[in-house]
Design an enzyme around this catalytic site. Structure first.
Site, short mmCIF file in Angstrom:
data_model
loop_
_atom_site.label_atom_id
_atom_site.label_comp_id
_atom_site.label_asym_id
_atom_site.label_seq_id
_atom_site.Cartn_x
_atom_site.Cartn_y
_atom_site.Cartn_z
N ASP A 120 -72.72 -69.50 -18.77
CA ASP A 120 -73.52 -68.51 -19.50
C ASP A 120 -74.18 -69.20 -20.68
O ASP A 120 -73.62 -70.14 -21.26
CB ASP A 120 -72.63 -67.36 -19.98
CG ASP A 120 -72.23 -66.41 -18.86
OD1 ASP A 120 -72.92 -66.38 -17.83
OD2 ASP A 120 -71.24 -65.69 -19.03
N ASP A 135 -77.10 -63.16 -14.08
CA ASP A 135 -76.70 -61.85 -14.59
C ASP A 135 -77.91 -60.94 -14.78
O ASP A 135 -77.85 -59.74 -14.50
CB ASP A 135 -75.94 -61.98 -15.91
CG ASP A 135 -74.65 -62.76 -15.79
OD1 ASP A 135 -74.05 -62.78 -14.69
OD2 ASP A 135 -74.23 -63.36 -16.80
#
Length: 175
Positions: A120, A135
């Protein structure tokens, strides 16, 4: 070949391109951002890029549960792929949802298999969580699915049909 029959293949191509973009971004993050060890501000007070190893799912839930998350993701990818070819009521939104959900799901699954965690790196400062391109694909894909289901899905056509007309029977007694 009928034009509509080629749409699922175009959706798979779009999903593959989105998946490639996700993986390229993650390689760049691993090579450029991870060694820095600190966030890089893109838009002061709004957006920064910071390296995070997410060993769970959305919002950090189910930490270190790859044995649970991986098979569920794989099953959903199979279901979406089958429905992509079998479902007859597609709209732009259902095709877009399919491409986005497939690319995002596979992108994060690849991370889990390669690294044991999801890479991330996007941090919008008014939102407490760090996320990635995959995402974003999953989120936008879910919105597209909801739009298709609520406003364009086949179930709406069934609701519009008039109910079957039954012969009215008079249950009143005659005087």
């Amino acid at each position: 070949m009928e034009k509509k029959r080629s749409y699922p293949f175009l959706v798979l191509l779009a999903a593959a391109l989105l998946l490639a973009a996700d993986q390229v971004l993650k390689v760049l993050v691993l090579r450029q951002l991870k060694p820095l060890g600190s966030p890089v501000t893109a838009i002061p007070g709004l957006l920064e890029f910071t390296y995070v190893e997410n060993r769970g799912v959305a919002f950090g839930l189910l930490q270190n549960q790859i044995w649970f998350v991986g098979p569920i993701t794989l099953a959903l990818v199979v279901v979406i792929s089958v429905l992509l070819f079998r479902y007859q009521g597609h709209s732009f939104f259902s095709y877009a949802a399919s491409a986005l959900l497939l690319s995002g799901g596979v992108g994060n699954l690849v991370d889990r298999l390669l690294y044991g965690y999801v890479v991330d790196y996007i941090h919008v400062l008014f939102f407490p969580y760090v996320f990635n391109f995959a995402d974003c694909c999953i989120t936008v894909g879910a919105v597209c699915f909801v739009v298709h289901y609520l406003f364009l899905g086949e179930h709406r056509e069934r609701k519009k049909r008039p109910p079957l007309q039954h012969a009215e029977t008079d249950t009143r007694e005659e005087p």
